[in-house]
Enzyme design. Structure first.
Site: not given
Ligand code: FBP
Length: 260
Positions: A177
């Site tokens: 991811k």
């Molecule tokens: P979003 O689609 O809201 O960006 O969520 C994906 C994610 O990977 C979440 O699982 C995680 O909480 C967040 O993004 C982490 O975001 P960041 O890298 O900004 O801390």
């Protein structure tokens, strides 16, 4: 070893994971304007939408809510996480085991790695038993591969995102991811770098319907398997509507113009 295509977390080889670990990662301020979703049951309800192939949540939410949804929702058990209150070097401690996640009904495992941080060696070592135990139990593994740390100057450059995707492959993840590297071509490069590991777009902060759907469409064209999205779904006033549209773009190859 069961192939990822046979796993319930994909449909026709594609995946749409609804991510909801933000209460831990970013805190209650993420719920501004949608305070009723501080109740996780609302988000479990969203995950029953046909478009959603799995819901990514942590231990507490799984223990409390998943028993009521286990026949309607596939569980991607997010095994590690850290809060925004932590001011030390980026690190994501594991807070439940693969064994316990399996016992609670997990269909897949999710794990964050921050390539490039000072504690990278420790994070790679932490991941080893998780990956091996998940393999043993035939649970697909999704790596949130997020380069961070002082040495990584451009977190979203094409090379850094391709490297993040490759690290997921090298360490034995089934899904990488990754954040959007700002162009379709750069995403296609990350897909090539990931080889047999399937790439999922990481959703990002909430944008307009058009902007978000065009992003997803361009990443699907670039060869990603789908996306893992949080805020762009559950922070929306009408999550059902965006899930309807995402279903058509991800699984039916529809364009943004078709669905809007
Ligand atoms: P979003 O689609 O809201 O960006 O969520 C994906 C994610 O990977 C979440 O699982 C995680 O909480 C967040 O993004 C982490 O975001 P960041 O890298 O900004 O801390």
């Amino acid at each position: 070893m069961r192939s990822v295509e046979e796993s319930p977390v994909t449909r026709d080889g594609k995946a749409l994971v609804l991510a909801h670990d933000h209460g831990l990662e970013h805190g209650p301020e993420q719920f501004a304007g949608v305070e009723e979703r501080l109740d996780p049951a609302r988000v479990f309800e969203m995950a029953t939408h046909d478009a959603v192939t799995a819901l990514a949540v942590g231990k507490g939410l799984t223990e409390t809510y998943y028993p009521s949804y286990d026949d309607q929702v596939n569980l991607l058990a997010k095994l590690n996480g850290g809060s925004d209150l932590w001011m030390g070097d980026p690190y994501s401690p594991q807070n439940w085991s693969v064994e316990y996640a399996d016992e609670l009904g997990a269909d897949a495992i999710g794990y964050t790695i921050y390539p490039g941080v000072n504690r990278e060696p420790e994070m790679f070592e932490d991941f080893r038993p998780v990956q091996e135990e998940a393999r043993e139990r035939d649970l697909p593994i999704a790596m949130w591969s997020y380069p961070r740390g002082q040495a990584v100057k451009a977190h979203r450059s094409p090379e850094v995102i391709a490297y993040a995707a490759r690290i997921a492959h090298e360490l034995g993840a089934d899904f990488a991811k990754v954040k959007y590297p700002r162009s379709r071509e750069a995403m296609a490069h990350a897909v090539d770098a990931a080889a047999a590991t399937k790439v999922l777009l990481s959703g990002g902060s909430k944008t307009s319907d058009r902007e978000f759907l065009e992003l997803v469409e361009s990443c699907m064209d670039a060869g990603v398997e789908g996306l893992a999205v949080g805020r762009n779904v559950w922070q929306r006033e009408n999550p059902h509507e965006i899930l309807d549209m995402l279903e058509r773009v991800v699984f039916e190859g529809a364009s943004t113009d078709d669905v809007l």
